[in-house]
Structure formats: C-alpha cells, structure tokens
Design a protein around this motif. Structure first.
Motif, mmCIF file in Angstrom:
data_model
loop_
_atom_site.group_PDB
_atom_site.id
_atom_site.type_symbol
_atom_site.label_atom_id
_atom_site.label_comp_id
_atom_site.label_asym_id
_atom_site.label_seq_id
_atom_site.Cartn_x
_atom_site.Cartn_y
_atom_site.Cartn_z
ATOM 1 N N ALA A 367 0.849 -1.196 0.000
ATOM 2 C CA ALA A 367 0.000 0.000 0.000
ATOM 3 C C ALA A 367 0.880 1.240 0.000
ATOM 4 O O ALA A 367 1.832 1.348 0.786
ATOM 5 C CB ALA A 367 -0.910 0.003 1.222
ATOM 6 N N PHE A 368 0.545 2.186 -0.884
ATOM 7 C CA PHE A 368 1.278 3.446 -0.976
ATOM 8 C C PHE A 368 0.456 4.532 -0.286
ATOM 9 O O PHE A 368 -0.708 4.741 -0.612
ATOM 10 C CB PHE A 368 1.528 3.812 -2.440
ATOM 11 N N HIS A 369 1.083 5.217 0.639
ATOM 12 C CA HIS A 369 0.370 6.206 1.444
ATOM 13 C C HIS A 369 0.750 7.634 1.040
ATOM 14 O O HIS A 369 1.373 7.849 0.005
ATOM 15 C CB HIS A 369 0.644 5.939 2.934
ATOM 16 N N LYS A 370 0.366 8.562 1.864
ATOM 17 C CA LYS A 370 0.534 9.980 1.542
ATOM 18 C C LYS A 370 1.999 10.358 1.316
ATOM 19 O O LYS A 370 2.905 9.901 2.018
ATOM 20 C CB LYS A 370 -0.039 10.831 2.674
ATOM 21 N N THR A 371 2.199 11.221 0.326
ATOM 22 C CA THR A 371 3.518 11.809 0.085
ATOM 23 C C THR A 371 3.489 13.247 0.603
ATOM 24 O O THR A 371 2.604 14.016 0.238
ATOM 25 C CB THR A 371 3.850 11.822 -1.417
ATOM 26 N N LYS A 372 4.425 13.587 1.462
ATOM 27 C CA LYS A 372 4.442 14.949 1.990
ATOM 28 C C LYS A 372 5.877 15.454 2.092
ATOM 29 O O LYS A 372 6.827 14.671 2.236
ATOM 30 C CB LYS A 372 3.761 15.018 3.347
ATOM 31 N N LYS A 373 6.007 16.767 2.007
ATOM 32 C CA LYS A 373 7.326 17.366 2.105
ATOM 33 C C LYS A 373 7.755 17.441 3.565
ATOM 34 O O LYS A 373 6.963 17.820 4.434
ATOM 35 C CB LYS A 373 7.322 18.766 1.483
ATOM 36 N N MET A 374 9.040 17.108 3.805
ATOM 37 C CA MET A 374 9.559 17.140 5.174
ATOM 38 C C MET A 374 11.070 17.333 5.145
ATOM 39 O O MET A 374 11.729 17.021 4.147
ATOM 40 C CB MET A 374 9.201 15.841 5.912
ATOM 41 N N PRO A 375 11.630 17.842 6.238
ATOM 42 C CA PRO A 375 13.089 18.020 6.304
ATOM 43 C C PRO A 375 13.784 16.673 6.421
ATOM 44 O O PRO A 375 13.367 15.808 7.198
ATOM 45 C CB PRO A 375 13.282 18.868 7.567
ATOM 46 N N VAL A 376 14.822 16.490 5.612
ATOM 47 C CA VAL A 376 15.557 15.228 5.589
ATOM 48 C C VAL A 376 17.050 15.525 5.640
ATOM 49 O O VAL A 376 17.527 16.470 4.996
ATOM 50 C CB VAL A 376 15.224 14.423 4.320
ATOM 51 N N VAL A 377 17.793 14.727 6.394
ATOM 52 C CA VAL A 377 19.242 14.865 6.464
ATOM 53 C C VAL A 377 19.853 14.098 5.293
ATOM 54 O O VAL A 377 19.623 12.888 5.141
ATOM 55 C CB VAL A 377 19.795 14.328 7.792
ATOM 56 N N VAL A 378 20.628 14.782 4.457
ATOM 57 C CA VAL A 378 21.243 14.166 3.287
ATOM 58 C C VAL A 378 22.762 14.146 3.455
ATOM 59 O O VAL A 378 23.273 14.205 4.576
ATOM 60 C CB VAL A 378 20.830 14.933 2.012
ATOM 61 N N ASN A 380 26.651 15.016 3.793
ATOM 62 C CA ASN A 380 27.352 16.062 4.547
ATOM 63 C C ASN A 380 26.491 16.634 5.671
ATOM 64 O O ASN A 380 26.662 17.792 6.080
ATOM 65 C CB ASN A 380 27.801 17.194 3.607
ATOM 66 N N ASP A 381 25.548 15.815 6.151
ATOM 67 C CA ASP A 381 24.670 16.199 7.265
ATOM 68 C C ASP A 381 23.871 17.465 6.988
ATOM 69 O O ASP A 381 23.500 18.195 7.918
ATOM 70 C CB ASP A 381 25.490 16.382 8.554
ATOM 71 N N GLU A 382 23.619 17.714 5.731
ATOM 72 C CA GLU A 382 22.803 18.867 5.374
ATOM 73 C C GLU A 382 21.321 18.516 5.469
ATOM 74 O O GLU A 382 20.905 17.391 5.197
ATOM 75 C CB GLU A 382 23.132 19.344 3.960
ATOM 76 N N ILE A 383 20.527 19.499 5.869
ATOM 77 C CA ILE A 383 19.074 19.304 5.971
ATOM 78 C C ILE A 383 18.411 19.971 4.772
ATOM 79 O O ILE A 383 18.653 21.146 4.483
ATOM 80 C CB ILE A 383 18.526 19.899 7.283
ATOM 81 N N THR A 384 17.583 19.213 4.093
ATOM 82 C CA THR A 384 16.875 19.732 2.919
ATOM 83 C C THR A 384 15.439 19.234 2.925
ATOM 84 O O THR A 384 15.099 18.286 3.643
ATOM 85 C CB THR A 384 17.581 19.291 1.614
ATOM 86 N N ILE A 385 14.602 19.859 2.141
ATOM 87 C CA ILE A 385 13.195 19.464 2.060
ATOM 88 C C ILE A 385 13.023 18.464 0.916
ATOM 89 O O ILE A 385 13.397 18.736 -0.220
ATOM 90 C CB ILE A 385 12.280 20.682 1.826
ATOM 91 N N ARG A 386 12.456 17.300 1.250
ATOM 92 C CA ARG A 386 12.242 16.250 0.254
ATOM 93 C C ARG A 386 10.785 15.778 0.308
ATOM 94 O O ARG A 386 10.092 15.965 1.309
ATOM 95 C CB ARG A 386 13.160 15.047 0.517
ATOM 96 N N SER A 387 10.344 15.162 -0.781
ATOM 97 C CA SER A 387 8.985 14.600 -0.835
ATOM 98 C C SER A 387 9.052 13.120 -0.467
ATOM 99 O O SER A 387 9.566 12.298 -1.242
ATOM 100 C CB SER A 387 8.402 14.763 -2.247
ATOM 101 N N ILE A 388 8.535 12.794 0.704
ATOM 102 C CA ILE A 388 8.657 11.445 1.253
ATOM 103 C C ILE A 388 7.296 10.737 1.255
ATOM 104 O O ILE A 388 6.305 11.276 1.748
ATOM 105 C CB ILE A 388 9.230 11.464 2.676
ATOM 106 N N MET A 389 7.275 9.536 0.714
ATOM 107 C CA MET A 389 6.065 8.709 0.713
ATOM 108 C C MET A 389 6.245 7.535 1.665
ATOM 109 O O MET A 389 7.295 6.882 1.671
ATOM 110 C CB MET A 389 5.770 8.169 -0.693
#
Length: 427
Positions: A367-378, A380-389
């Motif tokens: 089952a695939f649920h809601k996709t929402k934008k959230m802060p993610v650590v990528v 070099n430990d940088e925080i960016t906004i990604r679309s996570i499902m």
C-alpha cells in the motif's frame, strides 16, 4: 414450462442479488430479451430469456440474495434456447454479447397505439441511474453507438426536464429512497427495533458480503506480517513535471506498478501462491498486478495483466481505463482474475499508514500512502526538504521472511528514487 434459473455468470460466483425485473407476470417475452438484473460480488449483469413465451410466475422478489441454481421465474413456452451462449462476455464492455442488442419493451403512448414496441439499448448501470431519477428510459434518445443510451444521456434528459436538484437535495432524496426501500425489505419486528433504537439498518449482501468473506478467509488463513518503509519521491516527481512540460502526463501510480513488476522478477517469491495440499510454492511466470479500487459499492480489484511487458505510458492508460470501468461497474470477469500481486494506492485519500490484508491466495500486497514534504538529512549532514512517501507491505510469512521483504522494498525504492536508472533497468 421453462424455469429461468440464476447461473454462474462470472468466475465461479455462488450467489447474486436480484436488483430489478424488466418484466412482470403476464408479459410476453422473446428469446434473448433481458428478464432480470442481477448484482454479483463483482458486476451487474442482465439475464436474458432462454425462450419465447409468457411470464407465468416470478418466484424470487427484488432485493433477495439467492444461490446459483435458484429458479427466479417461470415461463410458459415450448421453444427453449441454451442460455450459455447468450452470457458469453464481451471483453471490451463487461456486458454479455447478446445484451448489446437486448431490448426492454417500454412502449410510449404513441407506439402503444400502433401496437409497436421500442427497443432500448442501455447498460445495466445506465438503467440503474435512470431508475434512481425516476426516469422512463424509453423516453430518452441515445447518443451512443447504434443509439445506445449513455449515463450522460440520462443526466441531460433529467436537466432538460427540470428534474435535477442541488447536490444536497439529491443526496437527501437518495438517502430517503434507500431507507424506504430497506424498510420494505426487512421484517416488521426489525423495523420496530430500528424505530425504537434510532439505528440505521444497512443490507449486508452482494459485494459487501463477498468482500467480508474474502477478507476473513485471508486473515484466518495467512499469517500476515506488515513491513513499513519510506521512499523519497523528489526525483520522480521532478521527472514527471519534466514530462508534463513535454505534453506527457503519467501518473505516479504507473511508475509504481512498473517498478513493482521489475522488483518481482528479482524476488519471485512475492509473485507466488502457496499450494498447501501439494506442499509446493508456485512461482507465477506472469506478472499481473491487481489494483485495489474503491468504488461506491465497495472494494474491487481489477488486474493489469503482463505489467512487465507494458511501457509506463501503456500502464498509465490501462490503469485509467480499468479505474473508470470499476467506478461504472463495467469490468469483465477477465479483467478481475489472474492477479499475482496487488497494490493499493491510498495516498491521494490522505492515508499515512495501514496494515493491509493480502488478496488471497496471493503472497504480498503493498500500500502506498501519503507523500508529503519534510526536512531530511542528506549528504554532509545537510538538511533539505524532500517529498517522502510512506508505504506498508503485507506478506505471507509462510512463504517469505522479513529480510526478503526488506530486500524487495529496497529494490523498489531504488527504482522509483532514481529515475535515471529507468532507461537501463526497465527496457
């Protein structure tokens, strides 16, 4: 005398609900004329007359659920025709071949005076809509192929007749009509209890009853395990936007289905069915993806066959076609059987998580649920906004283990998180 019985009209059905009779006692009927409309767990179908004659008796009343083999009505006739050829299903419409030209004699005043009958071509769903509006379908002019009456024709007729109401009033009228119909079909003691306790009574039959049976069978047969995961759709959504700018609109679900088909080839244990009697796990060689679809009458699962052989664009078109037919109750038996793995795309409805029940006898469902934008650590430990499902995968623990399920979803993630891989992975 000819007894017209309920026979199997689709993939091993065992019972059906009598929705509506097109004839009454005393009516003269012809061979192949539709007699009764039946709701099975998967479709609405018309049963044609196997002979010419006169309706002598209607044995089973509207609203009754009966098993296959039950006599529905009795005809006075000498000429009998085999019913089976008339019920051969049209692949493209989900209606019997003969039904396309079957008729419902509803004479207008003018035609009655001349002793003529007007022949109506309309699908069961269209007839149902007309009845809900209280419209005599005989008065509607069809704009479809060969004069077939469509749902749009019914709506246009209602509008022209100034019969259409506001959405609020229509819903209120529909609810009122449903309640009145239900009350007529339940025993007087139940009606009395309903009034005393102020409880609304809903019928538990047809598709809802079949869903309950299948869910119970699955839950009590399969030891379910649910694996939860997240996927970063940022790159895929950007890719979809690029395609839109080129005039190509592809749904995210189409990409999911293609990626699932590719992952299943690498992890065939999830494209399998357990045969306990022979003590074997049968790995399916076809990759037929079932699409759990929410309809007004309940959950239904049309199937995209050979998803591994289709392009993403072809999957998108097929998905759109099947969803529309499911909503209009026009799916054929062939379009609902043969599934090897099922997906449920509930994200657009707002879901954030679930523990789905497997579509027995399959091994897995995702089952695939809601996709929402959230802060993610990528990096070099940088925080960016990604679309996570978020997604949840239920699997049969008799057939597969947790580690394999994780590896399977990791492969799926790799594909949908990296669209650049598609030209070399999905060829």
């Amino acid at each position: 005398m000819v007894e017209v019985k309920l026979h199997d009209i689709g993939e091993g059905m065992t019972e059906g609900e009598i929705i509506h009779y097109f004839v009454k006692v005393g009516d003269a009927v012809k061979v192949d004329q539709p007699l009764v409309e039946v709701q099975t767990d998967k479709m609405v179908a018309e049963l044609p007359s196997p002979a010419s004659g006169k309706v002598k008796e209607i044995v089973v009343h509207d609203g009754t659920t009966v098993s296959v083999g039950t006599t529905l009505l009795v005809l006075e006739s000498e000429e009998v025709k085999s019913v089976e050829p008339a019920m051969e299903m049209k692949a493209e419409e989900g209606l019997p071949k003969k039904v396309e030209m079957l008729t419902q004699p509803l004479p207008t005043d003018a035609s009655t005076q001349k002793g003529e009958k007007r022949f109506i071509m309309a699908a069961p769903y269209t007839r149902k809509i007309a009845r809900e509006f209280g419209v005599n379908i005989n008065e509607i002019t069809g704009t479809g192929t060969s004069g077939r009456i469509t749902v749009e024709d019914v709506y246009n007729f209602v509008k022209k007749s100034d019969m259409i109401q506001s959405p609020e009033k229509m819903r209120a009228t529909s609810v009122k009509t449903t309640e009145q119909t239900t009350e007529l079909k339940i025993p007087s003691q139940e009606i009395q209890n309903k009034k005393e306790t102020n409880v609304e009574v809903l019928p538990f039959r047809g598709r809802r009853k079949q869903i309950a049976k299948k869910m119970t069978q699955s839950l009590y047969t399969i030891p379910h395990v649910t694996h939860f995961e997240e996927a970063d759709l940022t790159e895929l959504l950007a890719y979809r936007n690029d395609l839109k700018e080129m005039g190509i609109n592809i749904s995210a679900a189409a990409f999911f289905i293609k990626a699932i088909a590719v992952a299943l080839k690498q992890f065939p244990v999830f494209n399998a069915k357990l045969d306990e009697e022979n003590e074997v796990i049968r790995l399916e060689k076809e990759y037929n993806i079932g699409i759990a679809t929410d309809t007004e009458d309940g959950l239904i699962v049309p199937v995209i066959h050979h998803a591994d052989r289709l392009t993403v664009r072809e999957i998108h078109d097929k998905l759109k076609e099947l969803t529309k037919k499911a909503q209009e109750n026009k799916l054929t038996p062939a379009e609902m059987k043969g599934g090897t793995f099922t997906i449920s795309n509930v994200g657009p409805l707002g879901s954030i998580g679930a523990t789905p029940i497997i579509n027995y006898p399959e091994t897995g469902l995702i089952a695939f649920h809601k996709t929402k934008k959230m802060p993610v650590v990528v990096e070099n430990d940088e925080i960016t906004i990604r679309s996570i499902m978020t997604m949840s995968m239920a699997f049969d623990h008799r057939v597969a283990d947790g580690g394999t399920a994780v590896a399977f979803t990791n492969r799926f993630k790799q594909l949908i998180e990296n669209p650049k891989l598609w030209p070399i992975e999905l060829a």
